[in-house]
Design a protein around this motif. Structure first.
Motif, PDB file in Angstrom:
ATOM      1  N   GLY A 194       0.874  -1.226   0.051  1.00 59.63           N
ATOM      2  CA  GLY A 194       0.169   0.104   0.103  1.00 59.63           C
ATOM      3  C   GLY A 194       0.968   1.332  -0.044  1.00 59.63           C
ATOM      4  N   TYR A 195       1.959   1.145  -0.427  1.00 60.80           N
ATOM      5  CA  TYR A 195       2.960   2.229  -0.572  1.00 60.80           C
ATOM      6  C   TYR A 195       2.623   3.132  -1.791  1.00 60.80           C
TER       7      TYR A 195
ATOM      8  N   LYS B 276      -0.876   7.154   4.095  1.00 60.17           N
ATOM      9  CA  LYS B 276      -0.329   5.919   3.519  1.00 60.17           C
ATOM     10  C   LYS B 276       1.154   6.082   3.471  1.00 60.17           C
TER      11      LYS B 276
END
Length: 696
Positions: A413-414, A480
């Motif tokens: 999720g980077y 994030k």
């Protein structure tokens, strides 16, 4: 006139070419970068075989001169031949101008260049056909112009070879071929690095002077144009020499077999080296290198990676802790040798900030760059793959959707970005990184008010870091994690940067200044990021892309591959890792520190794991090396294998872990186990890429 005088344009130009080549060899022989001494036999070999090679190369290069000279005549303007030839030129011009010629299939500037050439040729032929009174004068000036071009190219090539040696310590190689592609950056670099106006003014002045004397001694060719019989004799002699040259040039190249690389380079002809580099920009490992069966290669690789099975590198990496999804900022520093730093022996104090930061970081003291180009450094930290033969993966057609560091971050999720202060088109960076899921931030992303200083390579490092902080502040608000890979540009010739930043002015174009400004910009970057809310939740990885120079008297001089590398965690404790490791191991080691569990295809390893076996990969575009057990094994084209015993050449006052200089002595008895292991690494990596097994 005497028959031999009909060759006057050839032998006068040849004599000038030999003089320029001889002077160039003398200059390079005593150049500071030529770190070697030569025996009398080696010196004789350099100059004698070099001269013979130059002769045959000149024969090949004078093909266009021969074509020009044999078509000089008066009879072709007689009726009706002159009108027929003119009609042919006009028809050819119309065909190319129509936009439907075969040249248009290639696109680019080629049709326009050919159209311009045919147009000039047609106009000149018409002029000579319809105004015979001007024929002799026009022919004289055309003849002078052709000689001028040859003299200019000879001098220009000599200058180019000098500047290339000054930068890389070798004659033309694969890099020179690459530079033809990126003319904007390369020409801009030359314009900003050297006093171009004085150099080219002197170049044209010398060219004009030399042309005057050669023209004076060669004009008898056009004052008494050879007849058909004489031209046939000349052509037979020239074509005979041409055919002999085609055999002689590669044969002489085989005599470039000295253990001292500088002897081979000085003996070589630069133009032929360029041709070879152009031909060998794609090297099929299985065609050019020593191989073993794939089954055996992967079996040997399994000793390094016990968890793999079959002909691939897939294995599970499992952590016994919860994954830590901290932000990661990877900074690859342009041309940053270990020898610039104080602990490695530098006494100029040009890296004060990094000298202090490493004391707060996990420092890797014995890490080697994979190659000697930026694309190799980027490939190493992005794909964690040994440097395979030929061009870097970044610049290959099949360069997308690879198993990469960015892909692993994206799975978690980077936000993943590649940041570069220049034009990411250069070295195909944009195509590679965008094709592997990275968003691109490059010079085109900057607004005018965000640029305080730039040169041909891009904005200065301060501007890049300021932009990066803006981007990361925006990312932090998205809740994030982010992974941002920053590639610097300031430590690159012409080494220009903003004045009044450090005690070395930015306009004197000093390498020490480029290094010190790079360090200064990093200091400012860390001063700014330390005040950001996301700072303590971020890990910073700092590593060079390659060393400042790759020149040495051996094929793969170890000191020209040793680079600094640190992992700085504001909440972590400083440590030092002294074992031998490769640039491709840096990111897998970071993943281990972040406790990532994942299915890996990387050849790079977490060096902090107890099962890691120290080794390092170093390579040029064709020489592939493995350092292990104090032995350097080198694989080269034509199935050649060499091994060198590495004997440390200690520098007084330097701690053992920071010693970078080694004497490389040929092994009398070869280590077959290390040869097979080297083959195993490079063959399996080549196989994985060739058969698309390294996709994500």
């Amino acid at each position: 006139m005497t028959f031999y005088k009909k060759f006057s344009p050839f032998y006068n130009l040849a004599l000038f070419y030999f003089i320029v080549s001889f002077i160039l060899r003398i200059v390079l022989f005593f150049h500071p970068i030529t770190q070697s001494s030569f025996t009398i036999i080696e010196s004789l070999k350099i100059f004698s075989l070099g001269l013979i090679s130059d002769f045959f190369v000149f024969v090949i290069a004078s093909l266009f001169l021969w074509l020009y000279l044999i078509f000089i005549s008066n009879c072709k303007y007689n009726k009706p031949y002159g009108y027929i030839i003119l009609g042919f030129f006009i028809a050819l011009f119309v065909y190319v101008a129509s936009g439907k010629s075969i040249l248009d299939e290639y696109g680019g500037a080629l049709p326009r260049i050919v159209l311009m050439f045919i147009g000039i040729k047609t106009a000149l032929f018409a002029l000579l056909l319809f105004i015979p009174k001007l024929r002799d004068k026009i022919r004289y000036w055309l003849f002078a112009f052709v000689l001028f071009l040859y003299v200019l190219l000879i001098l220009q090539n000599g200058l180019s070879e000098y500047f290339f040696w000054n930068e890389f310590g070798v004659k033309y190689n694969f890099i020179a071929v690459n530079y033809l592609i990126y003319t904007n950056e390369v020409i801009g670099n030359i314009m900003q690095s050297y006093p171009v106006i004085p150099i080219f003014s002197a170049l044209f002045l010398v060219t004009g002077t030399v042309t005057y004397f050669i023209l004076k001694k060669s004009k008898n060719y056009i004052s008494e144009i050879p007849n058909l019989s004489e031209k046939l004799k000349m052509s037979c002699i020239y074509l005979g020499l041409f055919l002999i040259s085609l055999i002689a040039i590669p044969t002489l190249a085989k005599t470039e077999n000295s253990k001292n690389v500088f002897v081979n380079e000085l003996q070589a002809n630069g133009l032929y080296k360029f041709y070879l580099a152009f031909q060998n920009n794609k090297l099929d490992y299985f065609k050019f290198y020593k191989t073993i069966s794939n089954e055996k290669a992967f079996a040997i690789l399994k000793q390094q990676f016990p968890a793999i099975s079959g002909e691939n590198t897939i294995r599970k990496i499992t952590s016994d802790s919860v994954e830590n999804h901290k932000n990661v900022v990877l900074i690859t520093i342009e041309s940053y040798s270990a020898e610039f730093m104080k602990t490695y022996g530098n006494e100029q104090n040009i890296t004060p900030f990094l000298d202090s930061l490493k004391q707060k970081s996990l420092e890797f003291t014995n890490l080697y760059a994979a190659g000697n180009r930026t694309v190799r450094g980027l490939e190493a930290v992005t794909l964690c793959l040994p440097p395979t033969a030929g061009e870097s993966v970044l610049k290959r057609e099949d360069n997308k959707n690879k198993f990469s560091t960015g892909a692993l971050f994206k799975q978690r999720g980077y936000n993943v970005k590649f940041m570069y202060g220049g034009d990411a088109f250069f070295d195909n960076m944009q195509d590679f990184y965008s094709g592997n899921g990275y968003d691109i931030v490059d010079k085109s992303s900057f607004s005018p008010d965000e640029i305080t200083f730039s040169n041909v390579w891009g904005v200065c490092d301060e501007d890049m870091y300021n932009k990066a902080i803006k981007v990361m502040n925006a990312e932090a608000k998205e809740n994030k994690p982010f992974f941002n890979h920053i590639m610097t540009v300031s430590n690159h010739r012409p080494f220009t940067y903003p004045n009044n930043k450090i005690d070395i002015p930015g306009d004197i174009k000093s390498r020490d200044g480029g290094v010190k400004y790079t360090d200064y910009a990093l200091r400012k970057f860390f001063a700014m990021v330390s005040t950001q809310s996301w700072f303590k939740n971020t890990v910073f990885v700092i590593v060079a892309d390659h060393c400042a120079s790759s020149a040495g008297k051996t094929q793969l001089p170890l000191d020209k591959y040793r680079i600094p590398a640190f992992i700085y965690d504001p909440t972590g404790k400083p440590a030092k890792y002294n074992q031998l490791m490769s640039q491709i191991d840096l990111m897998p080691t970071l993943f281990g520190l972040l406790h990532f569990s994942y299915e890996s295809k990387f050849f790079g390893q977490d060096v902090l794991k107890p099962d890691y076996k120290p080794r390092a990969f170093i390579a040029t575009y064709q020489d592939l090396g493995l350092i292990k057990d104090n032995v350097l094994t080198v694989l080269s084209p034509k199935q050649q294998v060499k091994q060198f015993d590495l004997q440390i050449n200690p520098k007084p006052g330097i701690a053992p872990e920071y010693q970078i200089y080694y004497n490389e002595k040929c092994l009398k008895t070869k280590r077959t186990d290390l040869i097979n292991e080297t083959i195993s690494f490079y063959q399996t990596a080549s196989d994985m890429l060739k058969h698309k097994k390294y996709q994500k």
